[in-house]
Write an enzyme that holds these catalytic residues in place. Structure first.
Site, PDB file in Angstrom:
ATOM      1  N   HIS A  63      -2.005   5.952  -3.124  1.00  0.00           N
ATOM      2  CA  HIS A  63      -1.917   5.832  -1.660  1.00  0.00           C
ATOM      3  C   HIS A  63      -3.033   6.665  -1.028  1.00  0.00           C
ATOM      4  CE1 HIS A  63      -0.414   6.149   2.432  1.00  0.00           C
ATOM      5  NE2 HIS A  63       0.333   5.080   2.164  1.00  0.00           N
TER       6      HIS A  63
ATOM      7  N   SER B  50       0.154  -0.010   9.677  1.00  0.00           N
ATOM      8  CA  SER B  50       0.791  -0.305  10.968  1.00  0.00           C
ATOM      9  C   SER B  50       1.388  -1.712  11.034  1.00  0.00           C
ATOM     10  CB  SER B  50      -0.190  -0.071  12.115  1.00  0.00           C
ATOM     11  OG  SER B  50      -0.591   1.293  12.144  1.00  0.00           O
TER      12      SER B  50
ATOM     13  N   GLU C 213      -3.102   8.543   1.457  1.00  0.00           N
ATOM     14  CA  GLU C 213      -2.746   9.923   1.829  1.00  0.00           C
ATOM     15  C   GLU C 213      -2.881  10.846   0.626  1.00  0.00           C
ATOM     16  OE1 GLU C 213       1.035   9.001   3.624  1.00  0.00           O
ATOM     17  OE2 GLU C 213      -0.009   8.083   5.314  1.00  0.00           O
TER      18      GLU C 213
ATOM     19  N   ASN D 259       7.557   2.321   2.362  1.00  0.00           N
ATOM     20  CA  ASN D 259       7.102   3.643   1.910  1.00  0.00           C
ATOM     21  C   ASN D 259       7.627   4.666   2.909  1.00  0.00           C
ATOM     22  OD1 ASN D 259       5.755   5.928   1.105  1.00  0.00           O
ATOM     23  ND2 ASN D 259       3.736   5.242   1.818  1.00  0.00           N
TER      24      ASN D 259
ATOM     25  N   GLU E 163      -4.867  -1.274   1.992  1.00  0.00           N
ATOM     26  CA  GLU E 163      -4.459  -0.466   3.139  1.00  0.00           C
ATOM     27  C   GLU E 163      -5.682   0.209   3.753  1.00  0.00           C
ATOM     28  OE1 GLU E 163      -0.074   0.679   2.886  1.00  0.00           O
ATOM     29  OE2 GLU E 163      -1.189   2.190   1.800  1.00  0.00           O
TER      30      GLU E 163
ATOM     31  N   LYS F 205       7.464   7.769   2.760  1.00  0.00           N
ATOM     32  CA  LYS F 205       6.634   8.982   2.766  1.00  0.00           C
ATOM     33  C   LYS F 205       7.526  10.225   2.650  1.00  0.00           C
ATOM     34  CE  LYS F 205       3.361   6.471   5.585  1.00  0.00           C
ATOM     35  NZ  LYS F 205       2.046   6.513   6.157  1.00  0.00           N
TER      36      LYS F 205
ATOM     37  N   GLY G 266      -0.555   4.496   9.910  1.00  0.00           N
ATOM     38  CA  GLY G 266       0.104   5.454  10.795  1.00  0.00           C
ATOM     39  C   GLY G 266      -0.590   5.614  12.136  1.00  0.00           C
TER      40      GLY G 266
END
Ligand code: PEP
Length: 252
Positions: free
Chosen positions: A96, A214, A98, A9, A168, A11, A174
């Site tokens: 996701h 991560s 985010e 990904n 996740e 991003k 991150g």
């Protein structure tokens, strides 16, 4: 036996020129290596076509990071599943964290996006995961189950073969702080139990559950060694060809 699935990904990194270079490095780095792993690269929308040209006629697949649920029309700024297919995508990441945190994504909108993507013939990586506060409150199982039921509860029996689930934990994305292999395994086993109740035992046994948060070249093998961890959704470490390739190799 579930085929490992490793997706990068990217991003909001890598415009078309940089994306082309990174995809080429990954493609060339994988050339001649024997891997059973399914590999998907997910660049931002403007870079899809550039990466599509690099991965065409290779075992590497192309994925997008989001999709809208309508087919076409007055939806400024949105991108449809048919457009993604036309741009060369086989996969799309949906839900996701985010997007859940910053863009108002909910289980209901995830469900609509998943439906549209599957109807257009895309494969879906559907993301779920708890925040740190939810984990600390011992609420992980309830949160993940609620997300799965809310976003995937209406799927039909034939849909599941085109879907992977990415667990996740938000606190691991991150942050450099990954879940331990045991923490990941515990939630992946729960995901499979929920899928069994939504679909069937056979579907739960077949569906691939990726871990994301991560994942790096040096922790991938331990995570992927867990019996219910079938792959990874990789953010930061997928932006460097060498680490992405090491993660792919760790998957088998
Ligand atoms: C992700 O983007 O889905 C992700 C897991 O990011 P990172 O690997 O950087 O934590």
């Amino acid at each position: 036996m579930r085929r490992p699935l490793i997706a990068g990904n990217w991003k909001m990194h890598k415009g078309p020129s940089e994306a082309r270079r990174l995809a080429l490095e990954i493609r060339n780095g994988l050339m001649g290596r024997r891997t059973a792993t399914e590999v998907v690269l997910c660049p931002p929308f403007p870079s899809l076509f550039a990466v599509a040209e690099i991965v065409r006629d290779t075992p590497i697949a192309l994925g997008a990071q989001n999709v809208f649920w309508e087919k076409s029309g007055a939806w400024t700024g949105e991108v449809s599943a048919d457009m993604l297919r036309d741009a060369g995508c086989d996969w799309v990441i949906i839900g996701h964290s985010e997007r859940r945190q910053h863009c108002g994504e909910t289980d209901a909108t995830v469900a609509k996006r998943v439906r549209a993507a599957l109807d257009a013939g895309l494969h879906v990586m559907a993301c779920v995961g708890e925040t740190l506060a939810q984990r600390d409150a011992n609420d992980t199982a309830r949160v993940v189950e609620t997300q799965l039921r809310g976003s995937l509860g209406a799927l039909g029996a034939g849909d599941w073969a085109h879907l992977a689930i990415a667990y996740e934990p938000v606190w691991a994305i991150g942050t450099g702080r990954n879940a331990t292999p045991e923490q990941a395994q515990e939630v992946h086993a729960l995901v499979r139990r929920v899928v069994a109740s939504l679909a069937s035992e056979a579907t739960a046994e077949a569906v691939r559950v990726q871990y994301g948060g991560s994942v790096k070249a040096d922790n991938a093998a331990a995570l992927l060694a867990q019996p219910d961890v079938d792959g990874a959704l990789v953010g930061g470490a997928s932006l460097e060809a060498a680490s992405m390739i090491r993660i792919i190799e760790a998957a088998g």
